[in-house]
Enzyme design. Sequence first.
Site, PDB file in Angstrom:
ATOM      1  N   GLY A  62      30.011  23.009  23.401  1.00 27.41           N
ATOM      2  CA  GLY A  62      29.071  22.055  23.120  1.00 27.41           C
ATOM      3  C   GLY A  62      29.728  20.720  22.395  1.00 27.41           C
ATOM      4  N   SER A  64      32.074  19.069  23.788  1.00 31.93           N
ATOM      5  CA  SER A  64      32.737  18.184  25.052  1.00 31.93           C
ATOM      6  C   SER A  64      31.653  17.412  25.371  1.00 31.93           C
ATOM      7  CB  SER A  64      32.845  19.406  26.355  1.00 31.93           C
ATOM      8  OG  SER A  64      31.562  19.575  26.752  1.00 31.93           O
ATOM      9  N   PHE A  65      32.130  16.201  25.953  1.00 28.00           N
ATOM     10  CA  PHE A  65      31.475  15.058  26.669  1.00 28.00           C
ATOM     11  C   PHE A  65      30.097  15.493  27.289  1.00 28.00           C
ATOM     12  CE2 PHE A  65      30.395  11.133  28.566  1.00 28.00           C
ATOM     13  CZ  PHE A  65      30.548  10.094  27.700  1.00 28.00           C
ATOM     14  N   GLY A  67      28.682  18.589  27.323  1.00 27.95           N
ATOM     15  CA  GLY A  67      27.950  19.527  26.371  1.00 27.95           C
ATOM     16  C   GLY A  67      27.220  18.766  25.346  1.00 27.95           C
ATOM     17  N   THR A 141      29.286  24.937  30.449  1.00 26.62           N
ATOM     18  CA  THR A 141      29.549  23.557  31.034  1.00 26.62           C
ATOM     19  C   THR A 141      31.135  23.561  31.410  1.00 26.62           C
ATOM     20  OG1 THR A 141      29.983  22.871  28.580  1.00 26.62           O
ATOM     21  CG2 THR A 141      27.833  22.630  29.365  1.00 26.62           C
ATOM     22  N   ALA A 143      35.245  25.660  31.286  1.00 27.00           N
ATOM     23  CA  ALA A 143      35.850  27.045  30.987  1.00 27.00           C
ATOM     24  C   ALA A 143      36.946  26.580  30.539  1.00 27.00           C
ATOM     25  CB  ALA A 143      35.791  27.867  32.263  1.00 27.00           C
ATOM     26  N   LYS A 226      37.446  25.360  40.181  1.00 22.53           N
ATOM     27  CA  LYS A 226      35.901  25.280  40.097  1.00 22.53           C
ATOM     28  C   LYS A 226      35.377  26.272  41.397  1.00 22.53           C
ATOM     29  CE  LYS A 226      35.287  22.420  36.694  1.00 22.53           C
ATOM     30  NZ  LYS A 226      34.324  22.907  35.514  1.00 22.53           N
ATOM     31  N   LEU A 251      32.111  13.024  40.011  1.00 21.85           N
ATOM     32  CA  LEU A 251      32.904  12.648  39.024  1.00 21.85           C
ATOM     33  C   LEU A 251      32.000  12.030  37.822  1.00 21.85           C
ATOM     34  CD1 LEU A 251      35.763  12.173  37.664  1.00 21.85           C
ATOM     35  CD2 LEU A 251      35.753   9.745  38.961  1.00 21.85           C
TER      36      LEU A 251
END
Length: 364
Positions: A62, A64-65, A67, A141, A143, A226, A251
């Site tokens: 959470g 992260s950008f 998140g 979001t 891993a 992914k 992207l």
Amino acid sequence: MGVVRTDESRRSEIEEFRRMLLSCSAVVVKVSTEDERNLRRLTSRNRNEYTVNQKLVCVTSGVSFLGIAIVKQLVLRGYSVRVVVDNEEDIDRLREIEASEDTETSSRITNSNRIGVVVAKFNDRQSLMEAFDGCYTVFHTTAFIDPSGFSGYSKSMAEIEAKAAENVAEACAATPSVRNYVFTSSLLTCIWRDTSNSSLSPIVDHNSWSDESFCTSKKLWYALGKLKAERASWRIAEETGLKLTTICSGLITGPRYFCANPSSTIAYLKGGQDMYEHGLLATVDVNKLAEAHVKVHEEMNKTGGGRYVCFDEVVSSPDEVQRLEQETGLHINTVSHDNVFRFKLSNRKLDRLMSQVHRCTSVC
């Protein structure tokens, strides 16, 4: 070629979290209290035998950008969010953020009680189950983030990505309160196939899947990670009956995203020349992607899940390539192109959902 992820970029992510928290008037950064834990304790292992608060959801990574953007969208729509971080240091930093605010702002935030923070490890299924306990939906979001910040997303990192996603899916399936699982996949899981195959459909959409052996042979490790992560999630969902939605995003773009997230940007753009030449290089604004996560989550209560492709723009001209190069600081080898592409990306399924939601919002 590589970009080092510095302490400064890490601090910029935390600062972005602070800014977004403050832009939502009803947010508090805190660790779960004993009262909250008591409320989360469940008396049955059968998820159909009790009522769960549908407005309590969990977001992994959470800070992260992406998140951060998802947390903001959720809070703005009235959800309470449990943010999962992977170490105590992130919690300490968030506490410092709260303590550093002026009295009026801190009072306004603290009285709202809308965001909680918990620590869990992606390789520890039990800690994930404890983090998810009581939550209706889990948004996974990411891993794995290269802690060194280099461009070398390797085959071993792809395996870590896949295993972590498998652990999250299994934890969701084993946690009685969790009804829905929203997984952030990538457009790369749809586009990488052997183009010498003349039978390939010209339309690339939510029904399209990349070829694992092709990704391996071309050393497209980010795409492979992914792809294996999404396939593992679908396998577990089918085996357990867990409702799953996956969002295959282009992207990710947005203010300062490329500076704060050099690893994923570089890894995504491996093979950028081939993506461009086949009409498959696409981008998506982080806020639109976050909004899509919330919309498909809310749609799951009606449809039960599914797979969506999400992008804003297809990079289809030299000028657009140049602009992307300027934003990312990366060179994408391209040759002159007549703008006639063999493949066409389609996100019609998601566009239809988003337009329905927007019509309902304006009319209702």
